[in-house]
Design an enzyme around this catalytic site. Structure first.
Site, PDB file in Angstrom:
ATOM      1  N   ASP A  40     -16.358 -16.601  32.149  1.00 36.21           N
ATOM      2  CA  ASP A  40     -17.581 -17.201  31.557  1.00 36.21           C
ATOM      3  C   ASP A  40     -17.399 -18.683  31.247  1.00 36.21           C
ATOM      4  OD1 ASP A  40     -15.998 -16.644  29.285  1.00 36.21           O
ATOM      5  OD2 ASP A  40     -17.639 -15.750  28.115  1.00 36.21           O
ATOM      6  N   GLY A 130     -11.584  -6.005  21.061  1.00 35.27           N
ATOM      7  CA  GLY A 130     -12.040  -6.578  22.330  1.00 35.27           C
ATOM      8  C   GLY A 130     -13.418  -6.080  22.732  1.00 35.27           C
ATOM      9  N   ASP A 178     -20.355 -12.732  25.336  1.00 36.99           N
ATOM     10  CA  ASP A 178     -20.509 -11.709  24.294  1.00 36.99           C
ATOM     11  C   ASP A 178     -21.846 -11.838  23.568  1.00 36.99           C
ATOM     12  OD1 ASP A 178     -17.955 -11.328  25.131  1.00 36.99           O
ATOM     13  OD2 ASP A 178     -16.999 -12.080  23.306  1.00 36.99           O
TER      14      ASP A 178
HETATM   15  C1  GLA Z   1     -13.719 -13.117  24.740  1.00 32.05           C
HETATM   16  C2  GLA Z   1     -14.710 -14.282  24.685  1.00 32.05           C
HETATM   17  C3  GLA Z   1     -15.648 -14.260  25.892  1.00 32.05           C
HETATM   18  C4  GLA Z   1     -14.870 -14.138  27.201  1.00 32.05           C
HETATM   19  C5  GLA Z   1     -13.843 -13.014  27.126  1.00 32.05           C
HETATM   20  C6  GLA Z   1     -12.951 -12.973  28.332  1.00 32.05           C
HETATM   21  O1  GLA Z   1     -14.407 -11.919  24.583  1.00 32.05           O
HETATM   22  O2  GLA Z   1     -15.472 -14.222  23.496  1.00 32.05           O
HETATM   23  O3  GLA Z   1     -16.467 -15.404  25.880  1.00 32.05           O
HETATM   24  O4  GLA Z   1     -14.281 -15.359  27.540  1.00 32.05           O
HETATM   25  O5  GLA Z   1     -13.017 -13.133  25.979  1.00 32.05           O
HETATM   26  O6  GLA Z   1     -13.681 -12.640  29.456  1.00 32.05           O
END
Ligand code: GLA
Length: 392
Positions: A40, A130, A178
């Site tokens: 992203d 996560g 996210d």
């Molecule tokens: C975290 C970050 C996202 C993205 C993921 C990895 O969740 O908040 O923006 O970069 O890691 O894909």
């Protein structure tokens, strides 16, 4: 528990804590990223879905003319007080109320100042797993503030306001995935998001013969610790070395040709990102066609790349993926990978729905045997994004 039942229970907790019923109730989901990891912030593509795990906030006005916001979490810490009569600043690093604080600051900056209120927050998104517990907290706060002020933001602006809160108040330089999925999730759909143009496409996932099985390794991940920011900086360095604005602009063969001139670590980071962007687009095609074996293979390839080139996995995440591989398609597993930022947290597996019970049992038992840690497993259908619920 359905979202309505959860809302009811949070209303009751609010009434217990503050001695009156709430007037507003807002909810925002966590997410699982099916594929497209660490792409992203490289202007690439991601393919997440919202999950049936939510952060819910109940609130009611405080005394007339009050500029005080009182927030309390259901885990029983002391209530936090925020005075809107003074300019807002981040509190001590690592405190959970920096998230709502940063979102409040974003609303105040847009002239959307709420009157004082009391709030209670409850979350069923595992913290530090996560699954975007932080985005769920930011987006539920923003949704609550929309209800309180009676003004709504455009979905993109709302997601960006929440991302800014995370950057400036939590010190985590996250990308946009996210917050976008927590705002824009749709039931029975994955969200294919082009992080450069911010265009979204809802990809239907209605085939009930498959499910996404989430395994929490119960190894807490900590993204504010610096490794995430380091990866981001390494990608920017690789893009500079390649003379492009971002790694989105790089083709696999261009990268190969430049290899000898690049720092080997920057090269491997870039190889992950370039490959992952391609895999994400293929996986979206696979989902559209219900081609589960292909989607599963892409998930395994994504994991290997995150483990070897991007180096954001950990032995526990690798253990779950190895067990999934050993169960294999005959046992009902199409694919499995770590999901989210990495360094702990969860895996996501694409599995045959009719075998999910047996798969979960085997994964849990073998994981515990290997690591001596009890995992937590659950499945989720793709859920809807943030919403205002009926209070009381
Ligand atoms: C975290 C970050 C996202 C993205 C993921 C990895 O969740 O908040 O923006 O970069 O890691 O894909």
């Amino acid at each position: 528990m359905t979202l309505d039942q959860l809302g009811k229970s949070v209303s009751e907790q609010f009434a217990k804590a503050y001695g009156r019923p709430p007037r507003w109730l807002a909810a925002a989901p966590g997410r699982v990223n099916v594929i497209g990891e660490h792409t992203d912030y490289n202007d690439g593509f991601v393919l997440p879905m919202a999950i049936e795990r939510y952060t819910v906030i109940a609130a009611a006005p405080s005394s007339p003319d009050s500029k005080k916001v009182r927030i309390q979490s259901s885990v029983g810490d002391a209530p936090v007080s925020i005075d809107l009569g003074h300019p807002l600043k981040p509190a001590k690093k690592g405190t959970w109320y920096n998230y709502p604080r940063g979102v409040l600051a974003g609303f105040v900056a847009r002239g959307m100042m709420p009157a004082g209120f009391d709030a209670l927050i409850h979350s069923t998104v595992p913290l530090g797993g996560g699954l975007s517990s932080s985005a769920a907290l930011e987006v539920s706060t923003a949704t609550l503030l929309e209800a309180i002020t009676g003004k709504t933001l455009e979905p993109v602006e709302k997601a960006l306001l929440c991302q800014k809160a995370e950057h400036e108040y939590a010190g985590m330089p996250c990308g946009i995935m996210d917050q976008f999925i927590s705002v824009m999730g749709r039931q029975d759909h994955l969200l294919l998001l082009d992080c450069r143009s911010r265009k979204t496409e809802l990809v239907p996932m209605t085939d009930s013969s498959v499910e996404l099985l989430i395994t929490n390794t119960n190894v807490k991940h900590e993204l504010t610790g610096g490794e995430y920011a380091k990866r981001r900086a390494q990608c920017e360095e690789a893009a500079r070395a390649l003379g492009v604005a971002s790694l989105r602009d790089v083709e696999a063969d261009t990268l190969e040709r430049a290899r000898s001139k690049m720092d080997p670590v920057a090269y491997r980071r870039a190889r992950h990102v370039v490959g992952e962007i391609e895999r994400t687009l293929h996986a979206a095609e696979g989902v559209r066609a219900s081609n589960w074996p292909t989607v599963g293979q892409l998930m395994y390839a994504s994991h290997a790349s995150l483990r070897d080139d991007y180096e954001v996995s950990c032995p526990e995440l690798d253990a779950v993926v190895e067990i999934a591989l050993s169960i294999g398609p005959k046992g009902g597993v199409y694919g499995c990978r770590m999901t989210g930022g990495g360094f702990g947290g969860c895996t996501v597996a694409l599995v045959q729905a009719e075998k999910v019970g047996a798969i979960s049992e085997r994964l849990a038992a073998e994981y515990e045997k290997k690591t001596k840690i009890k995992p937590t497993l659950f499945t989720s259908r793709p859920a809807a994004g943030a919403t205002v619920l009926k209070a009381g």
